[in-house]
Motif scaffolding. Structure first.
Motif, PDB file in Angstrom:
ATOM      1  N   LEU A   8      38.813  52.761  43.354  1.00  0.00           N
ATOM      2  CA  LEU A   8      38.102  51.546  43.747  1.00  0.00           C
ATOM      3  C   LEU A   8      36.670  51.814  44.189  1.00  0.00           C
ATOM      4  O   LEU A   8      35.856  50.900  44.201  1.00  0.00           O
ATOM      5  CB  LEU A   8      38.847  50.835  44.876  1.00  0.00           C
ATOM      6  CG  LEU A   8      40.142  50.115  44.494  1.00  0.00           C
ATOM      7  CD1 LEU A   8      40.756  49.476  45.715  1.00  0.00           C
ATOM      8  CD2 LEU A   8      39.882  49.080  43.421  1.00  0.00           C
ATOM      9  N   ALA A   9      36.366  53.047  44.568  1.00  0.00           N
ATOM     10  CA  ALA A   9      35.055  53.341  45.142  1.00  0.00           C
ATOM     11  C   ALA A   9      33.918  52.956  44.211  1.00  0.00           C
ATOM     12  O   ALA A   9      32.864  52.499  44.662  1.00  0.00           O
ATOM     13  CB  ALA A   9      34.969  54.821  45.499  1.00  0.00           C
ATOM     14  N   LYS A  10      34.106  53.118  42.907  1.00  0.00           N
ATOM     15  CA  LYS A  10      33.036  52.812  41.956  1.00  0.00           C
ATOM     16  C   LYS A  10      33.297  51.512  41.199  1.00  0.00           C
ATOM     17  O   LYS A  10      32.578  51.194  40.246  1.00  0.00           O
ATOM     18  CB  LYS A  10      32.877  53.971  40.968  1.00  0.00           C
ATOM     19  CG  LYS A  10      32.421  55.267  41.636  1.00  0.00           C
ATOM     20  CD  LYS A  10      32.206  56.372  40.625  1.00  0.00           C
ATOM     21  CE  LYS A  10      31.732  57.659  41.301  1.00  0.00           C
ATOM     22  NZ  LYS A  10      31.508  58.751  40.318  1.00  0.00           N
ATOM     23  N   ALA A  11      34.276  50.756  41.627  1.00  0.00           N
ATOM     24  CA  ALA A  11      34.591  49.495  40.965  1.00  0.00           C
ATOM     25  C   ALA A  11      33.563  48.432  41.331  1.00  0.00           C
ATOM     26  O   ALA A  11      32.812  48.562  42.300  1.00  0.00           O
ATOM     27  CB  ALA A  11      35.990  49.033  41.354  1.00  0.00           C
ATOM     28  N   GLY A  12      33.532  47.350  40.557  1.00  0.00           N
ATOM     29  CA  GLY A  12      32.631  46.250  40.829  1.00  0.00           C
ATOM     30  C   GLY A  12      33.004  45.530  42.111  1.00  0.00           C
ATOM     31  O   GLY A  12      34.115  45.661  42.626  1.00  0.00           O
ATOM     32  N   ILE A  13      32.064  44.727  42.607  1.00  0.00           N
ATOM     33  CA  ILE A  13      32.248  44.104  43.913  1.00  0.00           C
ATOM     34  C   ILE A  13      33.456  43.173  43.932  1.00  0.00           C
ATOM     35  O   ILE A  13      34.226  43.148  44.903  1.00  0.00           O
ATOM     36  CB  ILE A  13      30.960  43.359  44.351  1.00  0.00           C
ATOM     37  CG1 ILE A  13      31.121  42.809  45.771  1.00  0.00           C
ATOM     38  CG2 ILE A  13      30.591  42.254  43.381  1.00  0.00           C
ATOM     39  CD1 ILE A  13      31.322  43.839  46.829  1.00  0.00           C
ATOM     40  N   ASN A  14      33.666  42.402  42.883  1.00  0.00           N
ATOM     41  CA  ASN A  14      34.797  41.478  42.897  1.00  0.00           C
ATOM     42  C   ASN A  14      36.130  42.205  42.806  1.00  0.00           C
ATOM     43  O   ASN A  14      37.128  41.746  43.373  1.00  0.00           O
ATOM     44  CB  ASN A  14      34.655  40.447  41.774  1.00  0.00           C
ATOM     45  CG  ASN A  14      33.576  39.429  42.083  1.00  0.00           C
ATOM     46  OD1 ASN A  14      33.588  38.797  43.140  1.00  0.00           O
ATOM     47  ND2 ASN A  14      32.614  39.275  41.179  1.00  0.00           N
ATOM     48  N   THR A  15      36.159  43.340  42.129  1.00  0.00           N
ATOM     49  CA  THR A  15      37.368  44.155  42.093  1.00  0.00           C
ATOM     50  C   THR A  15      37.684  44.704  43.473  1.00  0.00           C
ATOM     51  O   THR A  15      38.837  44.674  43.925  1.00  0.00           O
ATOM     52  CB  THR A  15      37.199  45.311  41.091  1.00  0.00           C
ATOM     53  OG1 THR A  15      36.918  44.770  39.797  1.00  0.00           O
ATOM     54  CG2 THR A  15      38.464  46.160  41.014  1.00  0.00           C
ATOM     55  N   ARG A  16      36.656  45.175  44.159  1.00  0.00           N
ATOM     56  CA  ARG A  16      36.876  45.713  45.515  1.00  0.00           C
ATOM     57  C   ARG A  16      37.264  44.614  46.493  1.00  0.00           C
ATOM     58  O   ARG A  16      38.104  44.817  47.374  1.00  0.00           O
ATOM     59  CB  ARG A  16      35.626  46.453  45.983  1.00  0.00           C
ATOM     60  CG  ARG A  16      35.472  47.804  45.288  1.00  0.00           C
ATOM     61  CD  ARG A  16      34.280  48.589  45.790  1.00  0.00           C
ATOM     62  NE  ARG A  16      33.041  48.088  45.206  1.00  0.00           N
ATOM     63  CZ  ARG A  16      31.969  47.762  45.902  1.00  0.00           C
ATOM     64  NH1 ARG A  16      31.979  47.834  47.225  1.00  0.00           N
ATOM     65  NH2 ARG A  16      30.878  47.346  45.298  1.00  0.00           N
ATOM     66  N   LEU A  17      36.658  43.437  46.343  1.00  0.00           N
ATOM     67  CA  LEU A  17      37.046  42.322  47.213  1.00  0.00           C
ATOM     68  C   LEU A  17      38.495  41.912  46.967  1.00  0.00           C
ATOM     69  O   LEU A  17      39.217  41.555  47.906  1.00  0.00           O
ATOM     70  CB  LEU A  17      36.122  41.125  46.960  1.00  0.00           C
ATOM     71  CG  LEU A  17      34.722  41.213  47.557  1.00  0.00           C
ATOM     72  CD1 LEU A  17      33.828  40.124  46.980  1.00  0.00           C
ATOM     73  CD2 LEU A  17      34.755  41.102  49.075  1.00  0.00           C
ATOM     74  N   ALA A  18      38.932  41.960  45.733  1.00  0.00           N
ATOM     75  CA  ALA A  18      40.288  41.529  45.391  1.00  0.00           C
ATOM     76  C   ALA A  18      41.352  42.497  45.893  1.00  0.00           C
ATOM     77  O   ALA A  18      42.482  42.083  46.189  1.00  0.00           O
ATOM     78  CB  ALA A  18      40.415  41.349  43.876  1.00  0.00           C
ATOM     79  N   HIS A  19      40.988  43.776  46.015  1.00  0.00           N
ATOM     80  CA  HIS A  19      42.024  44.775  46.311  1.00  0.00           C
ATOM     81  C   HIS A  19      41.798  45.563  47.597  1.00  0.00           C
ATOM     82  O   HIS A  19      42.665  46.351  47.983  1.00  0.00           O
ATOM     83  CB  HIS A  19      42.118  45.759  45.137  1.00  0.00           C
ATOM     84  CG  HIS A  19      42.562  45.126  43.859  1.00  0.00           C
ATOM     85  ND1 HIS A  19      43.879  44.852  43.582  1.00  0.00           N
ATOM     86  CD2 HIS A  19      41.841  44.684  42.796  1.00  0.00           C
ATOM     87  CE1 HIS A  19      43.968  44.277  42.385  1.00  0.00           C
ATOM     88  NE2 HIS A  19      42.745  44.157  41.887  1.00  0.00           N
ATOM     89  N   GLY A  20      40.661  45.369  48.275  1.00  0.00           N
ATOM     90  CA  GLY A  20      40.333  46.207  49.421  1.00  0.00           C
ATOM     91  C   GLY A  20      41.183  45.945  50.647  1.00  0.00           C
ATOM     92  O   GLY A  20      41.655  44.831  50.877  1.00  0.00           O
ATOM     93  N   GLY A  21      41.395  46.999  51.428  1.00  0.00           N
ATOM     94  CA  GLY A  21      41.981  46.859  52.756  1.00  0.00           C
ATOM     95  C   GLY A  21      43.486  46.949  52.854  1.00  0.00           C
ATOM     96  O   GLY A  21      44.021  47.227  53.929  1.00  0.00           O
ATOM     97  N   TYR A  22      44.187  46.710  51.742  1.00  0.00           N
ATOM     98  CA  TYR A  22      45.652  46.637  51.825  1.00  0.00           C
ATOM     99  C   TYR A  22      46.253  47.063  50.495  1.00  0.00           C
ATOM    100  O   TYR A  22      45.830  46.616  49.427  1.00  0.00           O
ATOM    101  CB  TYR A  22      46.080  45.208  52.156  1.00  0.00           C
ATOM    102  CG  TYR A  22      47.575  44.970  52.051  1.00  0.00           C
ATOM    103  CD1 TYR A  22      48.448  45.517  52.991  1.00  0.00           C
ATOM    104  CD2 TYR A  22      48.105  44.206  51.012  1.00  0.00           C
ATOM    105  CE1 TYR A  22      49.813  45.299  52.890  1.00  0.00           C
ATOM    106  CE2 TYR A  22      49.469  43.990  50.902  1.00  0.00           C
ATOM    107  CZ  TYR A  22      50.320  44.543  51.850  1.00  0.00           C
ATOM    108  OH  TYR A  22      51.684  44.335  51.745  1.00  0.00           O
TER     109      TYR A  22
END
Length: 391
Positions: A8-22
């Motif tokens: 996820l570190a190099k993924a796009g912003i919407n990908t990180r928003l969709a999957h981050g934190g949990y």
């Protein structure tokens, strides 16, 4: 546990928003984290209780739900840690209390949020902190204002209500040379459009009430710090006993999942409407940093990768015209907040400022551009302008 952090570190912003934190695999595959309602946490034995060696000890120090939100914010900010507080104003006051002591000097930007100013002139004054307000356009000239006892330089860019763009890298360089800490209220852009810590800011502040929550029904603030400052921030947060509910943390985390696409819509509509307003009769000035006509546009294009959906206009007339404009609106609500799905308008009062925003040629109206159709919002503003002209 973060979901596949390496991927996820190099993924796009919407990908990180969709999957981050949990990571759903941490809880039976459910895609959203459980909402933990808690105060008391039980320990398996007396020794564990004595040395606090388990992850959770009491709900004021976090739960799986609040930790999921903090991890998601850290991923966005690039921060060493994040704490959650009950409002955006608390997100301003807690770090100031954490790092300032009697006899310290605070440089506070003059275009700050009005309630930030009130806190500085009341609570901090009573605590013996010397507060000096500075011009948001000072840039590297902040060096001349820094004193031996300057502990914190507080920034907010764009400025609240009047949208001045600060030269954050220049301010950071001069502040750090003097061993001062730089804080930034970054609510307008969010870390999607301006990653404050990447520009050297030590503490990034957000009213999560706004874009992260996104639906005008949650009060919350987030405070994110770099490695140097997080321990002090976290200690103050714990000492003050501040925390948020699991329900609210869950709602803000859910809001994060769509924040990227919502902000794209807010930003696109706001910039188009701002450009249209520049050509309208009765509009003296449009205060949107994304416009070429804005004095801070060059700095905005250099440092920001997008804009929020809030800006101001200066209209002809006085209070009567401002009220006529507002009263004629049917889609825009009259309300103080912003960042939700609905458009809002408010007559801005700038009388408390010492340096900036006192010489506009007419009333300043702040517009929050929501998710409605642009054509409908433009028609509503046309009605407002016509009503103001008719006074």
């Amino acid at each position: 546990m973060e979901k596949q952090p390496g991927k996820l570190a190099k993924a796009g912003i919407n990908t990180r928003l969709a999957h981050g934190g949990y990571d759903p695999r941490d809880y039976h595959g459910f895609v959203n984290p459980p909402v933990v309602h808690a105060s008391t946490v039980l320990f398996p034995d007396a020794q564990t209780m004595a040395d606090h060696s388990q992850q959770y000890t009491y709900a004021t120090h976090g739960t799986p739900t609040t930790d999921a939100l903090c991890r998601a914010i850290d991923e966005l900010e690039g921060s060493a840690g994040t704490v959650l507080v009950p409002s955006g104003l608390a997100a301003v006051t807690v770090p100031l209390l954490a790092f300032l002591a009697p006899g310290d000097h605070l440089l506070m930007v003059d275009s700050c949020y009005g309630n930030t100013r009130h806190f500085c002139k009341t609570m901090l004054k009573r605590l013996g902190v010397e507060v000096e307000f500075y011009d948001p356009l000072v840039g590297a000239g902040i060096e001349k204002l820094i004193k031996p006892n300057t502990r914190v330089v507080f920034t907010e860019s764009p400025g609240s209500n009047t949208f001045e763009i600060q030269d954050i890298p220049a301010i950071v360089e001069k502040a750090h040379t003097a061993d001062a800490i730089v804080m930034m209220d970054n609510t307008w852009a969010t870390p999607i459009y301006f990653k404050a810590l990447d520009y050297g800011v030590d503490i990034s502040i957000h009213a999560a009430t706004k874009y992260p929550a996104g639906h005008s029904d949650i009060l919350m603030g987030t405070i994110s710090a770099n490695e140097k400052c997080f321990k002090t921030l976290d200690a103050a947060h714990s000492a003050l006993g501040l925390c948020v509910s699991g329900d609210d943390a869950y709602q803000v985390l859910r809001g994060l999942r769509t924040m990227g696409v919502r902000m794209e819509r807010h930003a696109e509509s706001a910039l188009e409407i701002a450009g249209w307003l520049e050509a309208q009769d009765g509009v003296i000035e449009v205060l949107h940093p994304g416009l070429e006509s804005h004095a801070g546009n060059a700095l905005f294009k250099r440092d920001f990768c997008g804009a929020g959906g809030v800006f101001s206009i200066v209209i002809q007339g006085g209070v009567a015209q401002a009220q006529a404009f507002l009263n004629a609106l049917r889609i825009f609500g009259l309300g103080y907040s912003w960042g939700g799905y609905e458009s809002l308008a408010v007559h801005v009062h700038l009388g408390g400022r010492e340096i900036t925003g006192k010489n506009y040629a007419g009333p300043v109206i702040r517009l929050q551009i929501g998710l409605e159709d642009k054509a409908d919002l433009i028609a509503d503003i046309e009605n407002g302008l016509a009503a103001a002209k008719a006074v």
